[in-house]
Design an enzyme around this catalytic site. Structure first.
Site, PDB file in Angstrom:
ATOM      1  CB  CYS A 133      -0.943   0.008   1.199  1.00 29.46           C
ATOM      2  SG  CYS A 133      -2.363   1.079   0.900  1.00 29.46           S
ATOM      3  CE  LYS A 208      -7.512  -1.521   4.635  1.00 28.49           C
ATOM      4  NZ  LYS A 208      -6.180  -1.157   4.138  1.00 28.49           N
ATOM      5  CE  LYS A 261      -7.090  -3.908   7.802  1.00 32.05           C
ATOM      6  NZ  LYS A 261      -5.958  -3.355   7.134  1.00 32.05           N
ATOM      7  CB  SER A 287      -4.927  -1.485  15.345  1.00 26.79           C
ATOM      8  OG  SER A 287      -5.758  -0.660  14.552  1.00 26.79           O
TER       9      SER A 287
HETATM   10  C1  PBG Z   1      -3.989   0.660   5.018  1.00 24.30           C
HETATM   11  C2  PBG Z   1      -4.039  -0.319   6.128  1.00 24.30           C
HETATM   12  C3  PBG Z   1      -4.878  -0.227   7.212  1.00 24.30           C
HETATM   13  C4  PBG Z   1      -4.597  -1.284   8.057  1.00 24.30           C
HETATM   14  C5  PBG Z   1      -3.607  -2.045   7.447  1.00 24.30           C
HETATM   15  N1  PBG Z   1      -3.258  -1.414   6.234  1.00 24.30           N
HETATM   16  C6  PBG Z   1      -6.011   0.635   7.516  1.00 24.30           C
HETATM   17  C7  PBG Z   1      -6.124   2.020   7.125  1.00 24.30           C
HETATM   18  O1  PBG Z   1      -5.328   2.871   7.533  1.00 24.30           O
HETATM   19  O2  PBG Z   1      -7.089   2.317   6.434  1.00 24.30           O
HETATM   20  C8  PBG Z   1      -5.275  -1.503   9.359  1.00 24.30           C
HETATM   21  C9  PBG Z   1      -4.774  -2.542  10.229  1.00 24.30           C
HETATM   22  C10 PBG Z   1      -5.174  -2.414  11.632  1.00 24.30           C
HETATM   23  O3  PBG Z   1      -5.980  -1.557  12.029  1.00 24.30           O
HETATM   24  O4  PBG Z   1      -4.666  -3.224  12.405  1.00 24.30           O
HETATM   25  N2  PBG Z   1      -3.430   0.223   3.877  1.00 24.30           N
HETATM   26 ZN    ZN Z   2      -3.135   2.115   2.664  1.00 22.55          ZN
END
Ligand code: PBG
Ligand code: ZN
Length: 338
Positions: A133, A208, A261, A287
């Site tokens: 990403c 997601k 997710k 998280s």
């Molecule tokens: C973005 C990304 C996110 C998470 C992993 N990669 C979320 C975001 O900022 O939109 C979230 C993982 C987590 O909350 O543990 N590419």
């Molecule tokens: Zn991202």
């Protein structure tokens, strides 16, 4: 009609002949009959590697999870392996951001180096998944390239493909595109094939959701969007048909595995996906799910270990094969001590 006598009721396959409490009499019996089991084989631990960092750094909203310096990766991964965990997902925190996320596909970037270090020291003993990403790498904090205040899909998937290729070249076993751009899986599969990297798998962050449960991650990864939100690319959590379309398209585009997710608020989607598709399914317990348990347990309101086991078990029971969780190490310890 003949009336059922009390006597025939007494002979039926129900009370008082059937008593389910008989099966719960002792811990040993309950263990024998346990239907859902968590194995350390199914757990994936997220690793946050920060470029230029000297000592591990804590973040208030993610107790016990640290940003780790490149020099500590070997120690961290050997601890993970000793606990019986087989997979890590690597996130990078670069020292420089820009508008097109150059640091994300630099061959000497923080993730690229981390992957090489892990593979050089541990080879096939550990599966390395890399998050693909741009949000940690862009000035905007968005997961793609901004054009006229909008995240531009088609130029973003070109960059995502470069990022994926650079991770795969360093030895990533699985690349995991998480930007929710249309066509990202197709673009990455093509790029990997053309580069002679046909053996690298793609785990698609397929469904997601635009979830408020990501905030602690953004503190940890320094990836909060500077304006707006991610709702033009991440999915509305209310929509299960749409999430099935996302999954279906990712499979058509060449995903080897799919991911849902967050996990806990979407157990119904995990269940449905498991029923409808035959690909390995991963749930990312994010998280915020972790932070909720940590915060309540710090207050002494719940038992952290017991709630962790209950949450992770529910994700397995719903049908997930793999779980990415910040509790991976703690859960693996519980399993070892059992
Ligand atoms: C973005 C990304 C996110 C998470 C992993 N990669 C979320 C975001 O900022 O939109 C979230 C993982 C987590 O909350 O543990 N590419
Ligand atoms: Zn991202």
């Amino acid at each position: 009609m003949k009336q059922t006598s009390n006597n025939s009721l007494a002979n039926g396959p129900y009370f008082p002949n059937v008593r389910l409490r008989r099966l719960r009499k002792s811990k040993a019996l309950r263990d024998l009959l346990q239907e859902t089991r968590i194995s350390s084989d199914d757990l994936i631990f997220p690793l946050f590697v920060e470029e230029g960092l000297k000592n591990p750094k804590n973040v208030a909203s993610m107790p016990d999870i640290q940003r780790i310096p490149p020099s500590k990766i070997v120690d961290v991964v050997s601890e993970i392996l000793d606990l019986g965990i087989k997979g890590v997902i690597v996130f990078g925190i670069p020292s420089k951001k820009d508008n097109t996320a150059h640091a994300a596909y630099n061959e000497k970037g923080v993730v690229q180096k981390a992957i090489k270090t892990i593979k050089k020291n541990f080879g096939d003993r550990i599966v390395v998944i890399s998050d693909v990403c741009m949000c940690q790498y862009t000035n905007s904090g968005h997961c793609g390239i901004i054009r006229e205040n909008v995240v531009d899909n088609d130029s973003t998937i070109e960059i995502l493909s470069k990022i994926a290729e650079s991770h795969a070249k360093c030895g990533a076993d699985i690349v995991a595109p998480s930007a929710m751009m249309d066509g990202q899986v197709f673009a990455i599969r093509k790029q990997l094939n053309d580069a002679g990297l046909a053996d690298t798998s793609i785990m698609a962050y397929s469904a997601k959701m635009a979830s408020p449960l990501y905030s602690p991650f953004r503190d940890l990864a320094d990836s909060t969007p500077k304006f707006g939100d991610r709702k033009t690319y991440q999915m509305p959590g209310t929509n299960s048909f749409e999430s099935l379309r996302e999954i279906e398209l990712d499979i058509k585009e060449g995903a080897d595995m799919i991911m849902i997710k967050p996990a806990l608020p979407y157990l119904d989607l995990i269940y449905k996906t498991r029923e409808l598709f035959n690909l390995p399914l991963c749930a990312y317990s994010v998280s915020g799910e972790y932070a909720l348990i940590k915060a309540a347990s710090e207050k002494g309101w719940i038992n952290e270990t017991d709630v962790m086991i209950e949450f992770l078990s529910s994700i397995k029971r719903a049908g997930s094969d793999l779980i990415i969780t910040y509790f991976a190490k703690k859960m693996a310890k519980v399993l070892l001590e059992k």
